[in-house]
Design a protein around this motif. Sequence first.
Motif, PDB file in Angstrom:
ATOM      1  N   GLU A 107      43.184  31.970  36.798  1.00 37.53           N
ATOM      2  CA  GLU A 107      44.127  30.902  36.122  1.00 37.53           C
ATOM      3  C   GLU A 107      45.491  30.965  36.682  1.00 37.53           C
ATOM      4  OE1 GLU A 107      41.042  30.801  32.424  1.00 37.53           O
ATOM      5  OE2 GLU A 107      43.009  31.156  32.236  1.00 37.53           O
ATOM      6  N   VAL A 108      46.011  31.948  36.494  1.00 39.02           N
ATOM      7  CA  VAL A 108      47.382  32.099  36.645  1.00 39.02           C
ATOM      8  C   VAL A 108      47.554  31.820  38.163  1.00 39.02           C
ATOM      9  CG1 VAL A 108      49.247  33.681  36.990  1.00 39.02           C
ATOM     10  CG2 VAL A 108      47.797  33.899  34.840  1.00 39.02           C
ATOM     11  N   LEU A 109      46.820  32.431  38.995  1.00 34.90           N
ATOM     12  CA  LEU A 109      47.165  32.031  40.591  1.00 34.90           C
ATOM     13  C   LEU A 109      46.876  30.447  40.708  1.00 34.90           C
ATOM     14  CD1 LEU A 109      45.406  34.971  41.989  1.00 34.90           C
ATOM     15  CD2 LEU A 109      47.968  34.654  41.753  1.00 34.90           C
ATOM     16  N   GLU A 110      45.996  29.732  40.052  1.00 31.69           N
ATOM     17  CA  GLU A 110      45.806  28.353  40.322  1.00 31.69           C
ATOM     18  C   GLU A 110      47.128  27.871  39.672  1.00 31.69           C
ATOM     19  OE1 GLU A 110      43.633  25.819  41.888  1.00 31.69           O
ATOM     20  OE2 GLU A 110      43.010  27.804  41.503  1.00 31.69           O
ATOM     21  N   TYR A 111      47.666  28.234  38.624  1.00 30.71           N
ATOM     22  CA  TYR A 111      48.669  27.535  38.176  1.00 30.71           C
ATOM     23  C   TYR A 111      50.057  27.633  39.026  1.00 30.71           C
ATOM     24  CZ  TYR A 111      53.254  27.114  35.435  1.00 30.71           C
ATOM     25  OH  TYR A 111      54.430  26.985  34.909  1.00 30.71           O
ATOM     26  N   ILE A 112      50.042  29.064  39.586  1.00 26.37           N
ATOM     27  CA  ILE A 112      51.328  29.256  40.609  1.00 26.37           C
ATOM     28  C   ILE A 112      50.929  28.253  41.796  1.00 26.37           C
ATOM     29  CG2 ILE A 112      52.203  30.745  42.195  1.00 26.37           C
ATOM     30  CD1 ILE A 112      51.676  32.946  40.208  1.00 26.37           C
ATOM     31  N   LYS A 113      49.665  28.284  42.210  1.00 27.80           N
ATOM     32  CA  LYS A 113      49.366  27.193  43.328  1.00 27.80           C
ATOM     33  C   LYS A 113      49.915  25.842  42.998  1.00 27.80           C
ATOM     34  CE  LYS A 113      45.656  26.934  46.596  1.00 27.80           C
ATOM     35  NZ  LYS A 113      44.152  27.093  46.783  1.00 27.80           N
ATOM     36  N   SER A 114      49.594  25.300  41.827  1.00 27.35           N
ATOM     37  CA  SER A 114      49.743  23.958  41.670  1.00 27.35           C
ATOM     38  C   SER A 114      51.300  23.847  41.541  1.00 27.35           C
ATOM     39  CB  SER A 114      49.043  23.630  40.212  1.00 27.35           C
ATOM     40  OG  SER A 114      49.723  24.324  39.098  1.00 27.35           O
ATOM     41  N   LYS A 115      52.099  24.732  41.243  1.00 24.36           N
ATOM     42  CA  LYS A 115      53.615  24.524  41.046  1.00 24.36           C
ATOM     43  C   LYS A 115      54.327  24.834  42.246  1.00 24.36           C
ATOM     44  CE  LYS A 115      56.046  24.860  37.319  1.00 24.36           C
ATOM     45  NZ  LYS A 115      56.782  24.125  36.626  1.00 24.36           N
ATOM     46  N   SER A 116      53.469  25.595  43.142  1.00 21.74           N
ATOM     47  CA  SER A 116      54.282  25.925  44.500  1.00 21.74           C
ATOM     48  C   SER A 116      54.743  24.632  45.216  1.00 21.74           C
ATOM     49  CB  SER A 116      53.368  26.741  45.313  1.00 21.74           C
ATOM     50  OG  SER A 116      53.010  27.903  44.806  1.00 21.74           O
ATOM     51  N   PRO A 117      56.008  24.580  45.747  1.00 19.29           N
ATOM     52  CA  PRO A 117      56.246  23.292  46.468  1.00 19.29           C
ATOM     53  C   PRO A 117      55.564  23.197  47.765  1.00 19.29           C
ATOM     54  CG  PRO A 117      58.037  24.838  46.096  1.00 19.29           C
ATOM     55  CD  PRO A 117      57.061  25.470  45.406  1.00 19.29           C
ATOM     56  N   ALA A 118      55.042  22.104  48.255  1.00 24.47           N
ATOM     57  CA  ALA A 118      53.936  22.118  49.112  1.00 24.47           C
ATOM     58  C   ALA A 118      53.987  22.634  50.354  1.00 24.47           C
ATOM     59  CB  ALA A 118      53.431  20.507  49.140  1.00 24.47           C
TER      60      ALA A 118
END
Lengths: 287, 242
Positions: A107-118
């Motif tokens: 879940e945390v990794l998913e969150y990081i992925k969603s926040k990461s600049p594309a």
Amino acid sequence: MRKKFLKLIKAGLSLAMLVNIAFAQSAGETTFKNTCAACHTVGMGKLIGPDLANVDKRQSEAWLIKFIKSSQSVIKSGDKYADSIFKAFNQVTMPDQASLTDAQIKEVLEYIKSKSPAVTASSSTSTESTSETTSATTSNGDASRGRDLFVGKLRFSNNGPTCNSCHNVDMEGVISGGALAKDLTQAYSRLGEEGVKGVISGLPFPQMKQSYEKSPIMEQEIADIVAFLKETDKQASAKSTASVGSTMLIGGIIGVIVLLVLFSIFWIKRKSRTVNYSIYERQIKST
Amino acid sequence: MNVLDNFFLIALPYIALAVFLVGSIYRYTYKGFQLSSLSSQFLEGRRLFYGSVPFHWGVLFLFTGHLIALLFPRGVLAWNSQPVRLMILEITAFIFGISMLIGLVNLLIRRYTTPRLKTVTNRMDLVIYILLITQTFVGLWIAYNFRWGSSWFSSLLTPYLYSIFTLQPDTAAVVLLPWTVKLHIILAFTIVGLIPFSRLIHFLVPPINYIWRPYQQVKWYWDRRKVRSPRTPWTLQRPKNN
């Protein structure tokens, strides 16, 4: 009738799924903020640990889970990448997050992925990523107040233990601090202003958490301590004040001698021979 | 490592405390008049003084110190907030620690070099000596190398011990402490667990009332000095001891 019912179920299910997804995202976010944010940002530069933006592109998920659960065991297993990160970040051990489940980490990794600049996957390791954020805020702390707080002349307003219970700072006129935790003389240059603040306010290390969770340090106090650490870092005297250990040893030995003398004086009238000494004597003589 | 930590920092304390409670009550109920340390002062008194006295004063001071940090952690932190008071506390505790170690070593040497004592010595005595000496040495080592123990005991170990006593063990912070500190905790609980099986049981029944009980009066009806002397021939009475 039956069709309607099925539709209802379908709608309900999809709603549940939506809620589930939304909930999962927020769960990842809360976990990140509670456990990771003290040392890591996503796309905001490095703190104590590296910037985690696009971390999923640097290593596989399985590797990340292993590292998050026990970073030291990955480093000790001879993983070169893990070792290089550890060295690049001043060999600050990342606390093991053994209490997180695989699902939570995902879940945390998913969150990081969603926040990461594309697109901005600028570098493979974010070691080079600038730490401009550190200089963004100018501290308004008072170094001498921070020093009193560090040593304990001034107590924290929530009565937390003083810093020098566990930490040492080499500076003239400051009593040697504890030797349980890291020496903080160079902490400012090691971690930067944001880093120091992050550790004190975010409490990423279990011992810090245990000590200050119930008696948090106020914002102004943190600013004062940061200012003090900035000063010690600048002064970073070559002469170390680590003589407290020998004071303790010498004081201890002298004290024990005094104590033994006191015992001897206090019980000077004691029977120095065994109670039945005279009985033995008499029997030996009479035979 | 995790399994080991869980065993030594969670399971062992509970086992030790349970054994201590049940064992002590059992020994008190079914083996009465045995709750003592079997004094050997009668057999050897001179060396005993320089073993027993430094040891007991040391252990009393340090036990009370640990107990105070457990019961009043905030009080200890408040006391320690002045560097001078912190130094006084740490050095005093260190002095009593050395005193305890000297006493223990003296007692150990005495017990194994005095032939008379061999008959009243059992194997458990040796185990206790070794455990106590190791524990004291480790304690001194920690005090010297991981300063200021009195402060971080109050902020790290007190919550851990509370979590044990309230049946919600939380070892997150303790697990990361240096191994010497963990060894100190483990040895402490081991010693607690051995209390019912060793001479340590005597600490449950200290003759505290000796301090305030009235003096026992012993009256003699003959000239003691004369009677005691081996040179005095028997005249009226047979010589009596004391």
